[in-house]
Design an enzyme around this catalytic site. Structure first.
Site, PDB file in Angstrom:
ATOM      1  N   ALA A 266      -5.056  12.569   3.774  1.00  0.00           N
ATOM      2  CA  ALA A 266      -3.947  12.679   2.834  1.00  0.00           C
ATOM      3  C   ALA A 266      -3.848  11.369   2.077  1.00  0.00           C
ATOM      4  O   ALA A 266      -4.440  10.377   2.471  1.00  0.00           O
ATOM      5  CB  ALA A 266      -2.642  12.960   3.572  1.00  0.00           C
TER       6      ALA A 266
ATOM      7  N   ASN B 147       0.227   8.850  -2.692  1.00  0.00           N
ATOM      8  CA  ASN B 147       0.663   8.598  -4.071  1.00  0.00           C
ATOM      9  C   ASN B 147       2.182   8.703  -4.139  1.00  0.00           C
ATOM     10  O   ASN B 147       2.773   9.641  -3.612  1.00  0.00           O
ATOM     11  CB  ASN B 147       0.060   9.646  -5.006  1.00  0.00           C
ATOM     12  CG  ASN B 147      -1.412   9.846  -4.759  1.00  0.00           C
ATOM     13  OD1 ASN B 147      -2.181   8.910  -4.845  1.00  0.00           O
ATOM     14  ND2 ASN B 147      -1.795  11.067  -4.397  1.00  0.00           N
TER      15      ASN B 147
ATOM     16  N   GLU C 146       2.379   9.584   5.744  1.00  0.00           N
ATOM     17  CA  GLU C 146       2.421   9.387   4.294  1.00  0.00           C
ATOM     18  C   GLU C 146       3.821   9.015   3.833  1.00  0.00           C
ATOM     19  O   GLU C 146       3.986   8.165   2.961  1.00  0.00           O
ATOM     20  CB  GLU C 146       1.927  10.643   3.563  1.00  0.00           C
ATOM     21  CG  GLU C 146       0.528  11.122   3.949  1.00  0.00           C
ATOM     22  CD  GLU C 146      -0.530  10.029   3.946  1.00  0.00           C
ATOM     23  OE1 GLU C 146      -0.435   9.112   3.117  1.00  0.00           O
ATOM     24  OE2 GLU C 146      -1.453  10.093   4.786  1.00  0.00           O
TER      25      GLU C 146
ATOM     26  N   GLU D  12      -1.944   0.286   6.703  1.00  0.00           N
ATOM     27  CA  GLU D  12      -2.360   1.482   7.444  1.00  0.00           C
ATOM     28  C   GLU D  12      -1.933   1.435   8.902  1.00  0.00           C
ATOM     29  O   GLU D  12      -1.574   2.456   9.487  1.00  0.00           O
ATOM     30  CB  GLU D  12      -3.871   1.681   7.327  1.00  0.00           C
ATOM     31  CG  GLU D  12      -4.332   2.066   5.930  1.00  0.00           C
ATOM     32  CD  GLU D  12      -3.629   3.294   5.382  1.00  0.00           C
ATOM     33  OE1 GLU D  12      -2.931   4.005   6.126  1.00  0.00           O
ATOM     34  OE2 GLU D  12      -3.763   3.534   4.163  1.00  0.00           O
TER      35      GLU D  12
END
Ligand SMILES: *[C@@H]1O[C@H](CO)[C@@H](O)[C@H](O)[C@H]1NC(C)=O
Ligand SMILES: *[C@@H]1O[C@H](CO)[C@@H](O)[C@H](O)[C@H]1NC(C)=O
Ligand SMILES: *[C@@H]1O[C@H](CO)[C@@H](O)[C@H](O)[C@H]1NC(C)=O
Ligand SMILES: *[C@@H]1O[C@H](CO)[C@@H](O)[C@H](O)[C@H]1NC(C)=O
Ligand SMILES: [Zn+2]
Length: 962
Positions: A353, A356, A389, A411
């Site tokens: 994924a 954005n 996300e 991350e």
């Protein structure tokens, strides 16, 4: 990006373990494709911007000067210009043009400020065909009613991916300018930049235009200052076919119909974005449908293929997004910075994924959930990836690391937070504990090799796109998550949260380096009198992030002595990478003694003595409670014996996470020759009474190694017999609680463990298990419309049935794969088809991986990996990739090297080592995956030589007991 971008643990360790790891196996590669030439078609005449002056240069045509040590030969942008905003218009064509190509056209104006006088504008541009404007590839104008210097020359610097605009005069510091470009690019199918994805709906081919910019592909969609610190506001307009949907980071503001170049189009204009990095820009043109909900002021929409939305496959994602957003708003103490959150499931997508801002993109399998065909693992994957996300919306998007060398923090943080967010959405699952199996234990495997690397890289070490791409690995994700969890534990969660809040607050809409975060945690510590640390946060954490690897702590319960040592799984390996901390760490030790509560202690030197650790004859010490610390633990022999004895007499006394830890630590210490393998095997003896998931999962992952090493040797038979005996009670337990396999257990972890039971029982040849699997599959073959196999067990059952069956089973599986209307179901079948032991079927399947009409390009690597998981498939896969290596690399890019890791996982002979070395000589010196494979093979050879006899004897002796 979401996990799954790097080769996950299953790549190296899990392929045999279908049930347990199948879904985690999705392999996505950072594919760097060869440059492709775009064809010359003129761009759309989008709107023009109000400008004050137009440059009037008529200088020389495009040329590429010979390389030198000029600014444009460096990969990083100079510090002369800072973008303010972009006006960007793009027009993707979802039909091929007269040359048979899918293209997009566009124009962009970027307004930037000059911060240092310069006669050069460097802006990233890759694979774009720029249209001439007044004899140059760009037009420069000045704002503020001044006149811009004339252009001397413009050219594309292909190697460094720059559009170079060389000026006759200088830009002045403090002034603003505007650079206009018009361009055309190809909507390729290579999953990077602005690309296309295709799918069939009702027999009709549909094309989606979508983006994946992270890390360095925004420059493939439009010329831009493509570095994370170059934040700007984006005014985006999309031109698209009437009837299609256009999406971007902002909410659509205006949609009008128009005729451009004789074509009827819809023009959708979006609200300007917040100030943000180029890698978070996204736009999509598609024919998707959506469902929506409102979470206070935030509009949440889930987008997917119309069929998937009709069938309700987006409902689960919609239901969990609101609660997770709310949780983060309170955890971060910052409201969600945007008004909408779109999440889109794409048929072709490289990463798991991509975060954005405001328009998160997913693989279908990571966003869509169908209760009829998806398993609880699929559901867990959906909720954790959404959670990952959404965590980035603040950490990463609102506050962004200055450069990619700190990727691990972005991350690692999201990989830690994903458990907290998912736990909030699914509070009964106990999902926070699974970080130990999914991340800590998994990344220990990688980080115990000399080929590992520190979490943090120096900024000047990371320049080229390939170097940036390499950072998306399990060290960044899983080790990052593990050390942040350790930090949160020793600071305590309230202090961790406080530091985080002030950090996000101070740096909103700007960029940081990791030490900024340490500073904020330190402030939080300083403001909390109840907590005292032996050193500063920086001093403690730098030891974990600036040196690779992790320690094994040895506790001697006779003397109370503790010592630490860099843990290397191969004792012969030589560490070449220097460390300013000498591979010593400041280690927060938590421990308990028989019958007593948790204590803590900081190990700050190589050796120390802590007398409370001394035990009497019947006591044991257990350290690293719940594996909150990023280290392994070893004990004196007597203490090990007492722990093993405790497991056998009453295992519940030891916390469940630590039961998993004892097994994992023991097996790995044995591999490193620190303890005897027979001691490690001893930790499994109690399992005939264990029904919990985590310890079984730990056993299953560890014996995986034994199966890989021994499944071609005489140890295999006795080993199989031992594990069959061990798993039989578990199999019966599940048979009972599922009322003879007519339902699935209600608990989330019980559902997982049922898979372990069935898998191990079938693998070890328990006849009831094989009959069960084959019976179900036969039943399904007779009535394909009614699959009798519960989604939870499908991966395992399909695999067993295909492994034991022949062409008939395989062909049926293939047909069902081709027919599957939901991606998770297709994925289970794609995986199971790799279980066949019939050589010609396996070889044909290998060939299918190179045919994108059969196996999608994004799935090729993981399919080959699955195939090499079975003992027959591995040999064939190794021949297959060697034979076609050059072709494969041309097709899939150099990151396909990671496949080597999986294909060679069984390698344990000198002969195999020689083959690997030859391969390296022929094709790829320096590829990290190849190095890892060689290191591992060498270690396996040594291990096998010493342990084969004792292991065989141990199994034989256990089997002779009744
Ligand atoms: C260890 O983890 C278990 C399961 O999550 C939890 O119930 C227990 O409180 C934890 N123990 C400590 C000391 O944090
Ligand atoms: C390891 O096992 C071998 C043979 O099984 C035995 O001779 C040796 O004493 C053991 N070593 C330890 C440290 O237990
Ligand atoms: C379980 O189901 C199978 C197949 O339906 C049947 O043959 C078997 O007798 C059942 N076992 C028990 C214990 O009910
Ligand atoms: C596959 O799908 C097609 C069309 O939906 C259908 O006609 C066919 O029967 C399916 N095959 C099987 C084995 O279900
Ligand atoms: Zn991420």
């Amino acid at each position: 990006m979401g996990k799954g971008f790097f080769i996950s643990r299953s790549m190296a360790w899990g392929a045999l373990l279908l049930g347990a790891v199948a879904v985690a196996m999705i392999v996505a590669l950072s594919i760097v494709y060869a440059q492709e030439k775009s064809k010359n078609v003129s761009g759309p005449n989008g709107r023009t911007m109000a400008v004050t002056t137009v440059s009037t240069s008529t200088a020389a045509p495009t040329t590429t000067p010979t390389p030198s040590n000029n600014t444009w030969d460096r990969y990083r942008l100079p510090d002369t210009l800072k973008p303010q905003y972009y006006n960007l218009t793009l027009w993707p064509r979802l039909q091929v043009n007269q040359h048979g190509l899918y293209i997009f056209t566009g124009n962009s104006s970027v307004v930037f400020t000059c911060v240092k006088e310069t006669d050069l504008v460097l802006i990233h541009s890759n694979n774009l065909n720029l249209t001439d404007i007044d004899g140059h590839l760009a037009r420069l104008t000045a704002l503020d009613r001044t006149i811009a210097p004339a252009i001397n020359a413009t050219w594309l610097q292909v190697e460094t991916e720059f559009l170079v605009v060389q000026l006759k005069g200088k830009l002045s510091a403090g002034r603003s300018y505007q650079l206009d470009t018009e361009f055309q690019g190809e909507l390729t199918d290579n999953l990077g930049g602005f690309y296309r994805s295709e799918y069939d709906e009702d027999g009709e081919k549909k094309v989606v235009a979508t983006t994946q910019m992270q890390p360095t592909d925004a420059r493939k969609a439009f010329p831009c200052f493509d570095e994370p610190a170059m934040k700007a506001v984006f005014y985006i307009t999309l031109i698209h076919e009437p009837g299609t949907v256009a999406l971007s980071n902002g909410m659509d503001k205006e949609t009008v119909n128009a005729t451009i170049e004789g074509t009827e189009v819809t023009v959708t204009t979006f609200e300007p974005t917040k100030r943000m990095s180029t890698y978070l820009v996204a736009f999509i043109v598609c024919d998707f449908a959506y469902i929506s909900a409102s979470n206070e002021n935030v509009l949440i929409r889930i987008w997917a293929r119309r069929k998937a939305i009709e069938k309700g496959h987006g409902e689960y994602a919609l239901n969990v997004t609101g609660p997770i957003l709310k949780f983060y708003e309170s955890y971060y103490n910052t409201t969600y910075p945007l008004f909408k959150s779109d999440q889109v499931a794409l048929p072709d997508f490289n990463a798991g994924a991509m975060e954005n801002w405001g328009l998160i993109t997913y693989r279908e399998t990571t966003l869509l959930y169908d209760p009829h065909t998806s398993s609880n693992r699929n559901r867990e994957r959906v909720v954790t990836i959404i959670s990952h996300e959404l965590a980035h919306m603040w950490f990463g998007n609102l506050v962004t690391l200055r450069w990619w060398n700190d990727l691990w923090l972005n991350e690692g943080f999201a990989s830690y937070m994903e458990y907290l967010g998912a736990d909030h959405a699914e509070p009964t699952w106990g999902i926070k504990d699974s970080i130990v199996l999914n991340d800590v234990h998994t990344v220990f495997q990688i980080d115990a090799l000399v080929s590992s690397h520190p979490l943090s890289s120096r900024e000047d070490e990371i320049n080229k796109p390939e170097q940036i791409n390499e950072l998306f690995d399990s060290i960044s994700y899983s080790k990052g998550a593990s050390v942040l969890r350790m930090l949160s534990e020793f600071l305590s969660e309230p202090v961790f949260v406080k530091g985080l809040n002030t950090y996000l607050n101070q740096f909103a809409f700007s960029n940081t380096v990791y030490s900024d975060l340490w500073d904020h945690f330190q402030q939080a510590v300083d403001n909390t009198p109840s907590i005292s640390l032996p050193h500063t946060v920086t001093d403690i954490m730098n030891r974990w992030i600036l040196q690779m690897g992790f320690p094994v702590v040895t506790i001697d319960t006779r003397t109370g002595g503790l010592s630490q040592k860099h843990f290397l799984v191969d004792p012969k390996s030589v560490v070449k990478r220097p460390s300013e901390f000498n591979y010593e760490w400041y280690i927060p030790i938590t421990w308990m003694k028989t019958g007593l509560g948790q204590e803590s202690y900081w190990l700050l030197q190589k050796t120390a003595t802590h007398t409370p650790l001394i035990t009497t004859e019947n006591e044991w010490v257990l350290a690293n409670i719940n594996v909150t610390g990023y280290y392994r633990v070893n004990y004196d022999g007597a203490n090990w014996e007492r722990l093993v004895h405790q497991l056998s007499s009453d295992h519940q006394v030891i916390p469940v996470i630590n039961r998993a830890q004892l097994v994992d630590d023991a097996f790995n210490l044995a591999r490193a020759k620190i303890i005897n393998i027979t001691l490690a095997l001893g930790t499994t003896k109690y399992l005939y009474r264990e029904t919990e998931f985590m310890p079984w999962e730990s056993v299953v992952s560890n014996i995986n190694y034994l199966f890989f090493i021994f499944d071609r040797t005489e140890v295999y038979g006795p080993m199989q017999a031992y594990f069959k005996k061990l798993v039989t009670p578990l199999f019966s337990y599940f048979q009972k609680i599922t009322l003879n396999w007519t339902r699935v257990p209600s608990g989330h972890n019980d559902q997982y463990n049922q898979v372990n039971a069935v898998w191990l029982a079938c693998l070890t040849g328990l006849q009831d298990c094989n009959n069960l699997a084959r019976g179900w599959f036969r039943q399904w073959m007779q009535d394909p419309a009614n699959n009798p196999i519960h989604p939870v067990l499908r991966t395992t059952v399909y695999c067993v049935a295909i492994a034991e069956g022949g062409a008939e089973e395989w062909e049926f599986g293939w047909e069902m794969f081709r027919n599957a209307s939901i991606a998770v179901e297709a994925e289970k079948l794609r995986y199971a088809l790799a279980c066949s032991r019939v050589p010609w079927l396996v070889n044909r399947y290998l060939l299918y991986t190179l045919d994108p009409t059969k196996i999608r390009k994004q799935d090729a690597a993981s399919t080959i990996d699955h195939i090499s998981g079975n003992v027959v498939g591995q040999l064939l896969a190794w021949d297959f990739i060697r034979e076609r290596w050059e072709y494969i690399i041309k097709q899939f890019g150099t990151s396909f090297y990671n496949v080597i890791n999986g294909v060679t996982r069984r390698f344990s002979t000198k002969f195999e080592l020689k083959q690997l070395q030859q391969f390296k000589k022929d094709y790829g010196s320096g590829a990290p995956a190849l190095e890892e494979s060689i290191v591992r093979t060498v270690a396996n050879i040594g291990w096998l030589a010493e342990n084969k006899e004792p292991v065989l004897n141990w199994f034989l002796s256990q089997n002779s007991k009744s």
